[in-house]
Design an enzyme around this catalytic site. Structure first.
Site, PDB file in Angstrom:
ATOM      1  N   GLN A 331       0.836  -1.209   0.000  1.00 38.34           N
ATOM      2  CA  GLN A 331       0.000   0.000   0.000  1.00 38.34           C
ATOM      3  C   GLN A 331       0.871   1.259   0.000  1.00 38.34           C
ATOM      4  OE1 GLN A 331      -0.276  -2.600   2.129  1.00 38.34           O
ATOM      5  NE2 GLN A 331      -2.380  -2.827   2.907  1.00 38.34           N
ATOM      6  N   GLN A 353       0.007  -0.463  -5.747  1.00 39.22           N
ATOM      7  CA  GLN A 353      -1.127  -0.826  -4.899  1.00 39.22           C
ATOM      8  C   GLN A 353      -1.671   0.414  -4.198  1.00 39.22           C
ATOM      9  OE1 GLN A 353      -0.461  -4.169  -2.317  1.00 39.22           O
ATOM     10  NE2 GLN A 353      -2.305  -3.813  -1.104  1.00 39.22           N
ATOM     11  N   ASP A 354      -3.007   0.597  -4.271  1.00 40.13           N
ATOM     12  CA  ASP A 354      -3.695   1.701  -3.571  1.00 40.13           C
ATOM     13  C   ASP A 354      -3.253   3.077  -4.075  1.00 40.13           C
ATOM     14  OD1 ASP A 354      -4.801  -0.341  -2.166  1.00 40.13           O
ATOM     15  OD2 ASP A 354      -4.113   0.294  -0.195  1.00 40.13           O
ATOM     16  N   ASP A 375      -6.028  -3.043  -6.260  1.00 36.98           N
ATOM     17  CA  ASP A 375      -6.988  -2.129  -5.607  1.00 36.98           C
ATOM     18  C   ASP A 375      -6.610  -0.674  -5.818  1.00 36.98           C
ATOM     19  OD1 ASP A 375      -7.912  -4.567  -4.600  1.00 36.98           O
ATOM     20  OD2 ASP A 375      -6.879  -4.320  -2.700  1.00 36.98           O
ATOM     21  N   ARG A 446     -12.962  -5.809  -6.632  1.00 37.78           N
ATOM     22  CA  ARG A 446     -13.256  -6.821  -5.610  1.00 37.78           C
ATOM     23  C   ARG A 446     -13.790  -6.109  -4.370  1.00 37.78           C
ATOM     24  NH1 ARG A 446      -7.841  -9.043  -2.688  1.00 37.78           N
ATOM     25  NH2 ARG A 446      -6.634  -7.114  -2.550  1.00 37.78           N
TER      26      ARG A 446
END
Length: 540
Positions: A331, A353-354, A375, A446
């Site tokens: 993250q 990520q993120d 994500d 998701r």
């Protein structure tokens, strides 16, 4: 003549039904505790908490809102007291700082809602009705802020002493906030019959005009220039933000910060008291804000952002926001946005990520590029992405790409991601990978949280997206409570014949999709014209 018990009961029941439907004021509708509490996510908690003498929806809602404000102040005091202890590890301190900042925001949000409800009377109920969506938005953000605090504690596993002291207030907080939102939603939120135009296009003025004092639909109160060579008003963006005026309670226009081309290695944070700021750069990849914080390096996801904003009415134009931590640092946020009625136009968000934390409240993204792996668009805002390019990148070995992880935790929150007329295509590093990466899977999203809500409509979805479209978070979690929808998409990856068969997945029609337009979903036709940014309000 005596009236039978059955006849009397019939008359009373008929009176209640007529009274319910014909009463001019919601505050006069009388409900039993059991009935009203059954519409909340925590009925037992509601029943045991609500005093018996609170009989109207107005008073019941107000009671829970006031209890919510009280528990927020308790959380604020507790977290503040622990922050003064020198023995607490750095990671726990970061979580406490997050909780403190979020509780401060919730204090303001709850106070605003309470004041609006107290001021609402039968004589001005129509005026209050115009605020209903706004207040539901604020209450939705209260839950999101609190959930972010809870998530931080789950990640860090703080000292037992701190965990024990905060567990009850944090647990009671989520129940009180959720109950307040449920009562408000069922008591006030109605179908909003909108009469304004469904199709609007406001022409965006060029940068030169934006820096004038008045531009058509955009009012500018002051303009400053950031240039590292010292020829402007400031040499850093943070200095320019710090010098910007604090909110005055009225919107007289934008305070514009023009940032000349360059790479700015500084962590920028725009606080709640810096409202109606507009930051304009020289273009994508020319004016760049960059940072490298990550969870692996000890930061919370919330604090890893290179750029963070909560000041209401924020606008960014012609900028790149980049987190360079890399995929192996997990993250690592480029932008965290918790600013109500905020806009990013012609901007690029770069990370893995993120990447983009669309945290809370109402947001609009137009003509933006968004890069990432896992994500990489996440959070719990009510956000519309229009005419954006979404670029899944090359993830780490044994990872898959998930474009979205929407974080709606409560069925009454008016939040979600609406991805409209966008392009979902592979970034160059993914489209050109060698054969060892050919099994990399990319999904539309998701379910990070139980009521995750994401819509793709009229988008080009390239063949990199897996035929099933969406992927589970963990087993059966949220598959029946989420809302994922697709409407009118095209491209090789838009084929829905092999999509997931979850209860919460929907092949939408035009009527369903219309609920997620700018006009309906974020009421953008009311506030976007002030920004000067072009937008399409509806389908027609």
């Amino acid at each position: 003549m005596k009236t039978s018990t059955t006849t009397l009961y019939t008359y009373v029941s008929l009176f209640i039904i007529i009274f319910f439907f014909l009463s001019p004021s919601l505050s006069s509708i009388i409900s039993s505790q059991n009935t009203i509490c059954n519409i909340t996510p925590y009925p037992s908690f509601c029943i045991t908490t609500l005093p018996s003498d609170y009989l109207s929806i107005h008073n019941q809602t107000l009671f829970f809102l006031q209890q919510s404000l009280s528990i927020t102040k308790t959380i604020l005091q507790l977290t503040s007291s622990y922050l003064n202890q020198s023995t607490i590890p750095f990671s726990t301190l970061l979580v406490l700082q997050d909780c403190l900042n979020l509780a401060e925001l919730n204090t303001d949000l709850l106070s605003t809602v309470i004041e609006a409800i107290i001021n609402s009377t039968d004589s001005n109920i129509n005026i209050f009705s115009n605020q209903v969506y706004d207040l539901q938005t604020l209450l939705s953000a209260v839950i999101t802020n609190h959930q972010t605090c809870l998530d931080g504690f789950l990640d860090v596993n703080p000292y037992p002493k701190i965990r024990t002291a905060l567990s009850n207030p944090l647990s009671d907080g989520i129940k009180l906030y959720s109950t307040s939102l449920a009562l408000f939603t069922h008591g006030w939120v109605r179908i909003d019959v909108r009469t304004s135009s469904l199709e609007k296009t406001i022409t965006m003025n060029n940068n030169r005009k934006l820096l004038q004092t008045s531009v058509d639909n955009v009012m500018v109160t002051q303009k400053v220039v950031v240039n590292p060579d010292g020829s402007g008003d400031f040499v850093t963006i943070n200095d320019a933000v710090d010098a910007a005026p604090n909110k005055t309670g009225t919107n007289n226009g934008y305070h514009v910060i023009y940032v000349v081309a360059g790479i700015y290695s500084e962590y920028v944070s725009i606080a709640k008291n810096k409202e109606n700021l507009m930051i304009i750069g020289d273009g994508i990849d020319r004016t760049v804000i960059t940072g490298s914080r990550s969870v692996v390096d000890g930061w919370t996801t919330f604090q890893s952002a290179a750029f963070a904003v909560v000041g209401k009415g924020f606008v960014a134009v012609n900028m790149t926001f980049r987190n360079t931590a890399g995929s192996n640092k997990h993250q690592a946020v480029a932008v965290r946005n918790g600013a109500d009625m905020s806009v990013f136009y012609n901007c690029s968000f770069e990370g893995y990520q993120d990447t983009l934390y669309a945290h809370s409240l109402r947001q609009f993204y137009k003509n933006c590029n968004i890069y990432g792996t896992v994500d990489f668009i996440f959070g719990n805002a009510a956000a519309v992405f229009q005419n954006c390019n979404i670029y899944p990148r090359l993830p780490m070995q044994n990872q898959f790409n998930a474009v979205t992880a929407q974080g709606r935790t409560d069925p009454n929150q008016n939040t979600g991601f609406s991805i409209w007329n966008c392009y979902i295509v592979a970034a160059s590093e993914l489209s050109g990978v060698n054969s060892s990466y050919n099994d990399i899977k990319t999904y539309l999203g998701r379910p990070w949280k139980e009521y995750s809500r994401t819509i793709y409509m009229q988008c080009f979805i390239d063949g990199l997206v897996d035929p099933k479209g969406w992927v589970e978070w963990l087993g059966e979690f949220a598959l029946s409570t989420l809302y994922y929808g697709e409407f009118g998409n095209w491209g090789e990856g838009s084929d829905t014949s092999n999509r997931v068969t979850w209860e919460g997945y929907h092949l939408m029609d035009g009527k369903d999709a219309d609920e997620f337009t700018v006009y309906k979903f974020i009421h953008g036709d009311k506030w976007l014209p002030l920004t000067g940014v072009p937008f399409r309000a509806g389908f027609q």
